[in-house]
Design an enzyme around this catalytic site. Sequence first.
Site, mmCIF file in Angstrom:
data_model
loop_
_atom_site.group_PDB
_atom_site.id
_atom_site.type_symbol
_atom_site.label_atom_id
_atom_site.label_comp_id
_atom_site.label_asym_id
_atom_site.label_seq_id
_atom_site.Cartn_x
_atom_site.Cartn_y
_atom_site.Cartn_z
ATOM 1 N N CYS A 55 93.806 -76.996 17.798
ATOM 2 C CA CYS A 55 92.979 -76.840 19.445
ATOM 3 C C CYS A 55 91.436 -76.978 19.936
ATOM 4 C CB CYS A 55 93.542 -75.051 18.508
ATOM 5 S SG CYS A 55 93.433 -74.170 19.606
ATOM 6 N N CYS A 59 86.781 -71.474 17.308
ATOM 7 C CA CYS A 59 87.150 -69.962 16.604
ATOM 8 C C CYS A 59 86.753 -70.272 15.436
ATOM 9 C CB CYS A 59 88.626 -69.323 16.568
ATOM 10 S SG CYS A 59 89.135 -69.312 18.532
ATOM 11 N N CYS A 191 99.506 -57.010 22.296
ATOM 12 C CA CYS A 191 99.640 -56.698 20.933
ATOM 13 C C CYS A 191 98.522 -57.314 21.020
ATOM 14 C CB CYS A 191 101.425 -58.054 19.973
ATOM 15 S SG CYS A 191 100.171 -57.745 18.533
#
Length: 334
Positions: A55, A59, A191
């Site tokens: 990715c 993060c 969610c």
Amino acid sequence: MQASIRHDWTRQEVAEIYHLPLMELMYKASTIHREYQQTGEVQVCTLLSVKTGGCKEDCSYCSQSARYNTHVEPHKLMTTESVVNKAKQAKENGSTRFCMGAAWREARSNKDFERVLDMVGQINEMGLEVCATLGMLDEEQAEALKEAGLYAYNHNLDTSREYYEQVITTRTFDDRLETIKNVQKAKISVCSGGIIGLGETDEDRIGMLTTLACLPTHPESVPVNALVPVEGTPMEGNKMVSTWEMIRMIATARIIMPKAMVRLSAGRTEMSTEAQALCFMAGANSIFAGDQLLTTPNPEEDVDMIMFKTLGLSPRASFKEEAKTKLEKDAVIY
């Protein structure tokens, strides 16, 4: 008389709830839980990483970022057949919701996205609630997922607006809110929750919960994750949060978002059955089952089955709210 559903919470109000003495907080949350939820009923979900690692995001907690040297080996998107077989296995093991996670910064309208749409359609036909987390979505992609049969979309806020840039710099807090807006516009249930243990303060936790509770429509599901520090990430040295911190987050979420499924998510491997029981008493009514959550450990199904039997818990049926709404409409017509 049930407590009212509000979307105008102030941080001060949420802070007053969050900082209540713990036993009083749990009692208040449990009382509201009984008003809106069926006692002893827990939604059982399975989460599968259908595309792992590589990715582009930074993060600071994530083992799947290409920027960090972690234990995760990148894998391309799984075949549709493999994913559908995993969903069948999850259903046999008692799960009623199947969540697919792809380590993408954003979904792209290409062949891989078309394959995900096919996966969604086939799993939906099995009678499972299908959830996905694919990064940022635009309106057209959200509509395509809805048409394919997607029930829910996961897009966590992670933390407060104020602390967000200390955790992630490759997308903004508003980017996350925009994806949630696109998902809700497509009438897909949201969610969205966060992670505690990122180095944030209580004020940041309160801020994140306040943002969620002030959305025009509350998330249908609110995951509360405890950071599981991963070697090789900037947060590898962070300490695990305590059970009491998890309970405080769960109870506050339950009080300000009474109809939401509050999910006891990452970090369950570090919690005893007794600790999890307290979380259920505080308002949690959803868990992830299976031995892994994307790339982090999770209790195996047989361990959870023993816990359910011990605590007298039962799995929540798929599409329960839709079935309830249909019964109410049928009763009116009759």
